[in-house]
Design an enzyme around this catalytic site. Structure first.
Site, PDB file in Angstrom:
ATOM      1  N   TYR A 213     126.394  21.668  58.915  1.00 58.36           N
ATOM      2  CA  TYR A 213     125.964  20.969  57.715  1.00 58.36           C
ATOM      3  C   TYR A 213     124.485  20.622  57.831  1.00 58.36           C
ATOM      4  CZ  TYR A 213     127.409  16.684  60.361  1.00 58.36           C
ATOM      5  OH  TYR A 213     127.600  15.703  61.299  1.00 58.36           O
ATOM      6  N   CYS A 214     123.831  20.573  56.670  1.00 58.18           N
ATOM      7  CA  CYS A 214     122.377  20.352  56.582  1.00 58.18           C
ATOM      8  C   CYS A 214     121.618  21.258  57.561  1.00 58.18           C
ATOM      9  CB  CYS A 214     122.032  18.886  56.853  1.00 58.18           C
ATOM     10  SG  CYS A 214     120.388  18.407  56.262  1.00 58.18           S
ATOM     11  N   PRO A 215     121.815  22.589  57.439  1.00 62.73           N
ATOM     12  CA  PRO A 215     121.158  23.501  58.378  1.00 62.73           C
ATOM     13  C   PRO A 215     119.649  23.547  58.173  1.00 62.73           C
ATOM     14  CG  PRO A 215     122.181  24.730  56.605  1.00 62.73           C
ATOM     15  CD  PRO A 215     122.586  23.294  56.413  1.00 62.73           C
TER      16      PRO A 215
ATOM     17  N   LYS B 155     125.566  22.776  67.383  1.00 66.83           N
ATOM     18  CA  LYS B 155     124.599  21.796  66.901  1.00 66.83           C
ATOM     19  C   LYS B 155     125.082  20.365  67.143  1.00 66.83           C
ATOM     20  CE  LYS B 155     122.459  20.331  62.515  1.00 66.83           C
ATOM     21  NZ  LYS B 155     122.221  20.733  61.116  1.00 66.83           N
TER      22      LYS B 155
END
Length: 276
Positions: free
Chosen positions: A145-147, A158
């Site tokens: 998420y939110c890459p 991550k």
């Protein structure tokens, strides 16, 4: 990049144990206040640490989702409040196992370019966990998420993301560190949010297809039980090595005067989005 980490003074504002009544909108208002203060020379370089209970922070782009309110209702049913921050990026999860660190730096005459801001935080995190002898990489992790290009990962998983906010010659470099708990469980929440808020429709903006298995906490990756306090100590030790004077503090008088205005802006933004 070392010279940005090395400041004559580092002031620490620790809000990592304020509790559940400390809201994320207050945090983003505080960082804007600190940007304005540090950027205009009314305060030294400042590191602020903060933790929020079950909160999903949405980016401005997330507000364009076709079924946003359905997604927010889902989050509420899962026990998460949701707010919209005043900067770019996409949805992230905050909870008691996630430590947020903001480094607020003054822009010099030459300025601090975007990559240099990211690199100073990347360097700090590398130093904080160097004793584990694990390679920390900065590269986009597809499926997270939110890459972004400064996703921090170990062995392809991550555990942190970095963002920046710039205001009045001040730069806030912000990171969320998943310290403990399940990184994949957090990602599953965001995966379901996007599925509900998008419902398979074509959208102007692209949203990540979340693969929960590519996200983990530092405790999972380093195979050790880390607490927020453990990471705070590592942060303080590194900052102590990076300045002539390290001290704890709170908002000064100038900042206390600015805070209500910046806080109100974020409240109004969220109120406006809720009325759409």
């Amino acid at each position: 990049m070392n010279n940005l980490l090395h400041q004559q003074e580092w002031r620490i504002i620790d809000q990592s144990s304020v509790g559940m009544h400390f809201q994320a909108v207050q945090s983003f208002g505080t960082d804007d206040t600190l940007c304005a203060s540090v950027g205009t020379g009314n305060a030294p370089a400042t590191a602020r640490t903060w933790v929020h209970h079950n909160t999903v922070v949405l980016g401005i782009q997330d507000t364009k989702l076709p079924y946003l309110e359905d997604g927010r209702q889902f989050l509420n049913e899962q026990g998460y409040q949701s707010i919209v921050r005043n900067s770019g990026g996409l949805a992230v999860v905050l909870d008691q196992g996630v430590l947020n660190i903001s480094l607020i730096l003054p822009e010099t005459e030459k300025g601090i370019d975007i990559n240099r801001g990211y690199e100073v935080m990347f360097l700090l995190i590398q130093k904080m966990f160097a004793d584990f002898n694990k390679q920390i990489e900065a590269k986009e992790i597809i499926g997270s998420y939110c890459p972004g290009s400064y996703d921090l990962s170990i062995a392809g998983k991550k555990f942190a993301g970095i963002s920046q906010r710039r205001l009045k010659k001040g730069v806030a470099v912000q990171i969320y560190l998943c310290v403990n708990g399940s990184g994949s469980n957090r990602a599953q929440i965001i995966k379901q949010f996007y599925e509900i808020a998008k419902k398979g429709e074509q959208t102007k903006f692209s949203y990540p297809v979340i693969v929960p298995e590519v996200m983990a906490s530092l405790s999972e990756l380093l195979e050790v039980d880390l607490t927020i306090a453990d990471v705070m100590l590592r942060l303080l030790n590194q900052l102590k090595l990076s300045c002539d004077l390290l001290y704890g503090g709170q908002l000064n008088e100038f900042e206390l005067g600015l805070l209500p205005g910046y806080y109100q802006r974020i409240v109004e933004r969220n109120d406006k989005i809720s009325q759409i």
